[in-house]
Motif scaffolding. Structure first.
Motif, PDB file in Angstrom:
ATOM      1  N   ALA A  14      37.835  31.747  33.614  1.00 30.76           N
ATOM      2  CA  ALA A  14      38.184  30.410  34.098  1.00 30.76           C
ATOM      3  C   ALA A  14      39.700  30.254  34.187  1.00 30.76           C
ATOM      4  O   ALA A  14      40.220  29.734  35.181  1.00 30.76           O
ATOM      5  CB  ALA A  14      37.586  29.347  33.177  1.00 30.76           C
ATOM      6  N   TYR A  15      40.411  30.694  33.164  1.00 33.86           N
ATOM      7  CA  TYR A  15      41.871  30.563  33.143  1.00 33.86           C
ATOM      8  C   TYR A  15      42.504  31.338  34.301  1.00 33.86           C
ATOM      9  O   TYR A  15      43.439  30.854  34.941  1.00 33.86           O
ATOM     10  CB  TYR A  15      42.423  31.065  31.805  1.00 33.86           C
ATOM     11  N   CYS A  16      42.019  32.549  34.551  1.00 34.04           N
ATOM     12  CA  CYS A  16      42.574  33.391  35.613  1.00 34.04           C
ATOM     13  C   CYS A  16      41.975  33.072  36.982  1.00 34.04           C
ATOM     14  O   CYS A  16      42.389  33.663  37.979  1.00 34.04           O
ATOM     15  CB  CYS A  16      42.336  34.859  35.276  1.00 34.04           C
ATOM     16  N   ARG A  17      41.008  32.177  37.008  1.00 35.51           N
ATOM     17  CA  ARG A  17      40.319  31.802  38.255  1.00 35.51           C
ATOM     18  C   ARG A  17      39.721  33.013  38.950  1.00 35.51           C
ATOM     19  O   ARG A  17      39.944  33.261  40.130  1.00 35.51           O
ATOM     20  CB  ARG A  17      41.257  31.042  39.171  1.00 35.51           C
ATOM     21  N   ILE A  18      38.951  33.774  38.167  1.00 30.49           N
ATOM     22  CA  ILE A  18      38.258  34.946  38.679  1.00 30.49           C
ATOM     23  C   ILE A  18      36.764  34.657  38.621  1.00 30.49           C
ATOM     24  O   ILE A  18      36.256  34.203  37.594  1.00 30.49           O
ATOM     25  CB  ILE A  18      38.561  36.200  37.830  1.00 30.49           C
ATOM     26  N   ASP A  19      36.072  34.963  39.683  1.00 32.91           N
ATOM     27  CA  ASP A  19      34.621  34.838  39.711  1.00 32.91           C
ATOM     28  C   ASP A  19      34.044  35.986  38.884  1.00 32.91           C
ATOM     29  O   ASP A  19      34.456  37.138  39.037  1.00 32.91           O
ATOM     30  CB  ASP A  19      34.122  34.915  41.154  1.00 32.91           C
ATOM     31  N   ALA A  20      33.086  35.683  38.019  1.00 29.31           N
ATOM     32  CA  ALA A  20      32.512  36.696  37.132  1.00 29.31           C
ATOM     33  C   ALA A  20      31.883  37.847  37.912  1.00 29.31           C
ATOM     34  O   ALA A  20      31.734  38.943  37.376  1.00 29.31           O
ATOM     35  CB  ALA A  20      31.473  36.063  36.210  1.00 29.31           C
ATOM     36  N   LEU A  21      31.519  37.632  39.162  1.00 30.59           N
ATOM     37  CA  LEU A  21      30.880  38.674  39.956  1.00 30.59           C
ATOM     38  C   LEU A  21      31.874  39.550  40.713  1.00 30.59           C
ATOM     39  O   LEU A  21      31.498  40.565  41.278  1.00 30.59           O
ATOM     40  CB  LEU A  21      29.896  38.036  40.951  1.00 30.59           C
ATOM     41  N   GLU A  22      33.155  39.173  40.724  1.00 34.36           N
ATOM     42  CA  GLU A  22      34.172  39.965  41.409  1.00 34.36           C
ATOM     43  C   GLU A  22      34.448  41.255  40.647  1.00 34.36           C
ATOM     44  O   GLU A  22      34.352  41.309  39.416  1.00 34.36           O
ATOM     45  CB  GLU A  22      35.483  39.171  41.521  1.00 34.36           C
ATOM     46  N   ASP A  23      34.813  42.283  41.374  1.00 31.36           N
ATOM     47  CA  ASP A  23      35.175  43.554  40.732  1.00 31.36           C
ATOM     48  C   ASP A  23      36.345  43.383  39.777  1.00 31.36           C
ATOM     49  O   ASP A  23      36.445  44.080  38.771  1.00 31.36           O
ATOM     50  CB  ASP A  23      35.517  44.607  41.785  1.00 31.36           C
ATOM     51  N   ASP A  24      37.246  42.448  40.098  1.00 33.30           N
ATOM     52  CA  ASP A  24      38.419  42.216  39.250  1.00 33.30           C
ATOM     53  C   ASP A  24      38.039  41.794  37.832  1.00 33.30           C
ATOM     54  O   ASP A  24      38.810  41.995  36.902  1.00 33.30           O
ATOM     55  CB  ASP A  24      39.322  41.147  39.864  1.00 33.30           C
ATOM     56  N   ALA A  25      36.867  41.208  37.660  1.00 33.81           N
ATOM     57  CA  ALA A  25      36.429  40.779  36.333  1.00 33.81           C
ATOM     58  C   ALA A  25      36.276  41.977  35.393  1.00 33.81           C
ATOM     59  O   ALA A  25      36.378  41.825  34.173  1.00 33.81           O
ATOM     60  CB  ALA A  25      35.120  40.002  36.423  1.00 33.81           C
ATOM     61  N   LEU A  26      36.058  43.158  35.952  1.00 33.82           N
ATOM     62  CA  LEU A  26      35.914  44.364  35.132  1.00 33.82           C
ATOM     63  C   LEU A  26      37.221  44.760  34.455  1.00 33.82           C
ATOM     64  O   LEU A  26      37.227  45.515  33.484  1.00 33.82           O
ATOM     65  CB  LEU A  26      35.405  45.526  35.990  1.00 33.82           C
ATOM     66  N   LEU A  27      38.338  44.247  34.947  1.00 35.00           N
ATOM     67  CA  LEU A  27      39.644  44.581  34.392  1.00 35.00           C
ATOM     68  C   LEU A  27      39.972  43.782  33.131  1.00 35.00           C
ATOM     69  O   LEU A  27      40.851  44.170  32.358  1.00 35.00           O
ATOM     70  CB  LEU A  27      40.730  44.331  35.435  1.00 35.00           C
ATOM     71  N   LEU A  28      39.300  42.660  32.918  1.00 37.33           N
ATOM     72  CA  LEU A  28      39.655  41.757  31.818  1.00 37.33           C
ATOM     73  C   LEU A  28      39.612  42.394  30.432  1.00 37.33           C
ATOM     74  O   LEU A  28      40.523  42.150  29.642  1.00 37.33           O
ATOM     75  CB  LEU A  28      38.788  40.503  31.845  1.00 37.33           C
ATOM     76  N   PRO A  29      38.584  43.181  30.072  1.00 35.18           N
ATOM     77  CA  PRO A  29      38.585  43.747  28.711  1.00 35.18           C
ATOM     78  C   PRO A  29      39.835  44.580  28.406  1.00 35.18           C
ATOM     79  O   PRO A  29      40.396  44.476  27.317  1.00 35.18           O
ATOM     80  CB  PRO A  29      37.315  44.598  28.675  1.00 35.18           C
ATOM     81  N   GLY A  30      40.285  45.374  29.357  1.00 32.74           N
ATOM     82  CA  GLY A  30      41.501  46.163  29.143  1.00 32.74           C
ATOM     83  C   GLY A  30      42.740  45.295  29.034  1.00 32.74           C
ATOM     84  O   GLY A  30      43.598  45.534  28.178  1.00 32.74           O
ATOM     85  N   ARG A  71      50.063  40.896  38.252  1.00 42.17           N
ATOM     86  CA  ARG A  71      51.093  41.913  38.523  1.00 42.17           C
ATOM     87  C   ARG A  71      50.515  43.317  38.401  1.00 42.17           C
ATOM     88  O   ARG A  71      51.030  44.148  37.659  1.00 42.17           O
ATOM     89  CB  ARG A  71      52.262  41.744  37.562  1.00 42.17           C
ATOM     90  N   ARG A  72      49.457  43.564  39.135  1.00 45.32           N
ATOM     91  CA  ARG A  72      48.798  44.873  39.067  1.00 45.32           C
ATOM     92  C   ARG A  72      49.550  45.936  39.845  1.00 45.32           C
ATOM     93  O   ARG A  72      49.335  47.116  39.634  1.00 45.32           O
ATOM     94  CB  ARG A  72      47.369  44.767  39.598  1.00 45.32           C
ATOM     95  N   SER A  73      50.420  45.528  40.728  1.00 43.01           N
ATOM     96  CA  SER A  73      51.170  46.474  41.539  1.00 43.01           C
ATOM     97  C   SER A  73      52.285  47.108  40.711  1.00 43.01           C
ATOM     98  O   SER A  73      52.798  46.505  39.767  1.00 43.01           O
ATOM     99  CB  SER A  73      51.775  45.756  42.743  1.00 43.01           C
ATOM    100  N   ALA A  74      52.672  48.316  41.094  1.00 40.93           N
ATOM    101  CA  ALA A  74      53.753  49.001  40.383  1.00 40.93           C
ATOM    102  C   ALA A  74      55.120  48.417  40.715  1.00 40.93           C
ATOM    103  O   ALA A  74      56.087  48.663  40.011  1.00 40.93           O
ATOM    104  CB  ALA A  74      53.738  50.490  40.714  1.00 40.93           C
ATOM    105  N   THR A  75      55.190  47.636  41.778  1.00 42.01           N
ATOM    106  CA  THR A  75      56.452  47.023  42.157  1.00 42.01           C
ATOM    107  C   THR A  75      56.307  45.504  42.196  1.00 42.01           C
ATOM    108  O   THR A  75      55.228  44.973  42.435  1.00 42.01           O
ATOM    109  CB  THR A  75      56.923  47.504  43.544  1.00 42.01           C
ATOM    110  N   ILE A  76      57.412  44.828  41.935  1.00 40.92           N
ATOM    111  CA  ILE A  76      57.433  43.366  41.956  1.00 40.92           C
ATOM    112  C   ILE A  76      58.351  42.951  43.095  1.00 40.92           C
ATOM    113  O   ILE A  76      59.480  43.440  43.201  1.00 40.92           O
ATOM    114  CB  ILE A  76      57.953  42.801  40.625  1.00 40.92           C
ATOM    115  N   THR A  77      57.869  42.054  43.944  1.00 40.50           N
ATOM    116  CA  THR A  77      58.695  41.573  45.030  1.00 40.50           C
ATOM    117  C   THR A  77      59.120  40.145  44.733  1.00 40.50           C
ATOM    118  O   THR A  77      58.464  39.432  43.973  1.00 40.50           O
ATOM    119  CB  THR A  77      57.930  41.603  46.363  1.00 40.50           C
TER     120      THR A  77
END
Length: 107
Positions: A14-30, A71-77
Motif C-alpha cells: 500500500a505504501y509503495c502503491r504496488i498491486d499485489a499481483l504485479e511482478d514488482d511485488a516479488l521484489l519487496l522481501p529483498g 531507484r532500481r536503475s544503476a543510474t540516477i537522472t
C-alpha cells in the motif's frame, strides 16, 4: 533475512502503491530485508511491537523500501539527488533514543 509477515507486506504494498499481483511485488522481501539490515548497521534495533518507536521504525523501513523500489536503475537522472530530510530526522531520533543495555555501571 528479516521476516516479512503478510500483514507487513500488505502495508508495504500500500505504501509503495504496488498491486499485489504485479511482478514488482516479488521484489519487496529483498528490499525489506536490506532495509532492516541498513537500520541495524545504522545502530537502530527493531523496537518492541506496539510502541511509538516501532511506528517510527516501520515508517523508516517504508521510506527505505520505497526508495529501493523507485531507484532500481544503476543510474540516477535529474539535477538534485538528496536523502529525504524527514527520513534522516526520524532515523536520527531512533538512534538517539536507542535503549542502552545495562552496562553494570550503576549502583
Amino acid at each position: 533475512m528479516a521476516e516479512l509477515t503478510p500483514e507487513r507486506k500488505a502495508e508495504l504494498l500500500a505504501y509503495c502503491r504496488i498491486d499485489a499481483l504485479e511482478d514488482d511485488a516479488l521484489l519487496l522481501p529483498g528490499y525489506y530485508s536490506a532495509s532492516v539490515g541498513y537500520m541495524a548497521g545504522a545502530g537502530v534495533s527493531v523496537p518492541q511491537e506496539g510502541t511509538d518507536r516501532r511506528a517510527l521504525y516501520d515508517l523508516c523501513i517504508n521510506y527505505l523500501v520505497l526508495d529501493k523500489y523507485e531507484r532500481r536503475s544503476a543510474t540516477i537522472t535529474g539535477t538534485i539527488v538528496a536523502e529525504n530530510p524527514e527520513f534522516v530526522r526520524i532515523k536520527n531520533q531512533l538512534k538517539f533514543t536507542e535503549p542502552v543495555p545495562n552496562l553494570g555501571t550503576s549502583g
